[in-house]
Design a protein around this motif. Structure first.
Motif, mmCIF file in Angstrom:
data_model
loop_
_atom_site.group_PDB
_atom_site.id
_atom_site.type_symbol
_atom_site.label_atom_id
_atom_site.label_comp_id
_atom_site.label_asym_id
_atom_site.label_seq_id
_atom_site.Cartn_x
_atom_site.Cartn_y
_atom_site.Cartn_z
ATOM 1 N N LYS A 182 13.425 -7.227 -10.282
ATOM 2 C CA LYS A 182 14.564 -6.436 -10.723
ATOM 3 C C LYS A 182 15.827 -6.879 -9.981
ATOM 4 O O LYS A 182 16.910 -6.981 -10.547
ATOM 5 N N TRP A 183 15.674 -7.151 -8.707
ATOM 6 C CA TRP A 183 16.825 -7.587 -7.903
ATOM 7 C C TRP A 183 17.311 -8.949 -8.362
ATOM 8 O O TRP A 183 18.510 -9.168 -8.520
ATOM 9 N N ASP A 184 16.361 -9.871 -8.606
ATOM 10 C CA ASP A 184 16.737 -11.226 -9.037
ATOM 11 C C ASP A 184 17.291 -11.218 -10.457
ATOM 12 O O ASP A 184 18.153 -12.034 -10.789
ATOM 13 N N ASP A 185 16.795 -10.345 -11.325
ATOM 14 C CA ASP A 185 17.202 -10.314 -12.731
ATOM 15 C C ASP A 185 18.412 -9.411 -12.992
ATOM 16 O O ASP A 185 18.862 -9.296 -14.130
ATOM 17 N N ARG A 186 18.953 -8.804 -11.987
ATOM 18 C CA ARG A 186 20.061 -7.882 -12.203
ATOM 19 C C ARG A 186 21.302 -8.650 -12.678
ATOM 20 O O ARG A 186 21.453 -9.852 -12.425
ATOM 21 N N GLU A 187 22.157 -7.953 -13.314
ATOM 22 C CA GLU A 187 23.391 -8.578 -13.777
ATOM 23 C C GLU A 187 24.320 -8.707 -12.584
ATOM 24 O O GLU A 187 24.539 -7.759 -11.846
ATOM 25 N N ARG A 188 24.808 -9.911 -12.407
ATOM 26 C CA ARG A 188 25.677 -10.193 -11.273
ATOM 27 C C ARG A 188 27.089 -9.692 -11.556
ATOM 28 O O ARG A 188 27.568 -9.726 -12.677
ATOM 29 N N ILE A 189 27.666 -9.267 -10.525
ATOM 30 C CA ILE A 189 29.072 -8.876 -10.656
ATOM 31 C C ILE A 189 29.925 -9.836 -9.837
ATOM 32 O O ILE A 189 29.453 -10.494 -8.916
ATOM 33 N N GLY A 190 31.090 -9.932 -10.208
ATOM 34 C CA GLY A 190 31.981 -10.835 -9.490
ATOM 35 C C GLY A 190 32.255 -12.062 -10.333
ATOM 36 O O GLY A 190 32.062 -12.086 -11.560
ATOM 37 N N PHE A 191 32.744 -13.128 -9.682
ATOM 38 C CA PHE A 191 33.095 -14.358 -10.368
ATOM 39 C C PHE A 191 31.871 -15.156 -10.714
ATOM 40 O O PHE A 191 30.958 -15.252 -9.907
ATOM 41 N N LYS A 192 31.914 -15.768 -11.884
ATOM 42 C CA LYS A 192 30.786 -16.571 -12.301
ATOM 43 C C LYS A 192 31.217 -18.014 -12.328
ATOM 44 O O LYS A 192 32.278 -18.344 -12.835
ATOM 45 N N GLN A 193 30.453 -18.888 -11.843
ATOM 46 C CA GLN A 193 30.729 -20.304 -11.838
ATOM 47 C C GLN A 193 30.076 -20.955 -13.031
ATOM 48 O O GLN A 193 28.977 -20.598 -13.424
ATOM 49 N N ARG A 194 30.786 -21.944 -13.548
ATOM 50 C CA ARG A 194 30.231 -22.638 -14.670
ATOM 51 C C ARG A 194 30.049 -24.060 -14.415
ATOM 52 O O ARG A 194 30.499 -24.800 -13.755
#
Length: 194
Positions: A182-194
């Motif tokens: 659940k921790w690894d699959d959570r939706e990240r918040i903040g800036f996303k790198q591409r």
């Protein structure tokens, strides 16, 4: 072997002792109950209470009830059957049994060999002693089996506790892994790198 089985079927447990009744011993010795008891009374000093005792009315009634309800068929020769019938009819009168039977423990039966000297009595005493030994062996075997079953039950009980602990530990590990996922699959918040 058949005679030993016949004797085993006549052994009763009374007052915590395995005993043979006077009428059964008389039938085995091919004599009358009265004659057997007379020989015993002439040598009464050889028969202390732990070797021979007289049944109470309650014990006799309980034993008679037990014998009437049991379905054990005791094979008896014709001469023994005649003596058994003779002894059973000779001791009953208008009021029932004239006296309560005597019960002989294993030691009492062994003592009988000292006062009964016929060849039949000696051979029958040997067979009776073998029957008592066989009964004792069967009882020890049953006690040993009961003890083994109890040990198995105790082990199974211990295993149940251990298995329960293992299941609890596995559930905790699965819960931790599920929490990590659940921790690894959570939706990240903040800036996303591409």
């Amino acid at each position: 072997m058949q005679i030993i089985q016949s004797i085993q079927n006549r052994i009763h447990e009374i007052r915590g002792e395995r005993v043979l009744l006077d009428r059964d011993l008389a039938a085995l010795y091919e004599t009358e109950t009265k004659a057997l008891n007379l020989a015993v009374k002439r040598n009464i000093q050889r028969f202390p209470p732990d070797f021979m005792f007289q049944l109470t009315k309650e014990e006799f009634d309980a034993l008679r009830l037990q014998n009437e309800t049991s379905n054990v068929v005791v094979p008896v020769s014709d001469s023994l059957q005649h003596l058994r019938l003779q002894s059973e009819t000779s001791k009953t009168g208008r009021g029932g049994t004239r006296y309560m039977p005597y019960a002989f423990t294993e030691q009492g039966v062994a003592m009988l060999s000292g006062i009964l000297h016929s060849e039949k009595a000696i051979n029958m005493n040997i067979a009776i002693m073998r029957a008592f030994v066989e009964v004792r062996r069967i009882i020890y075997t049953q006690l040993d089996q009961k003890q083994q079953l109890q040990e198995i039950k105790d082990r199974i009980g211990e295993h149940d506790v251990q298995l329960s602990q293992i299941y609890d530990a596995m559930e905790n590990l699965l819960d931790e892994k599920a929490g990590q996922r659940k921790w690894d699959d959570r939706e990240r918040i903040g800036f996303k790198q591409r």
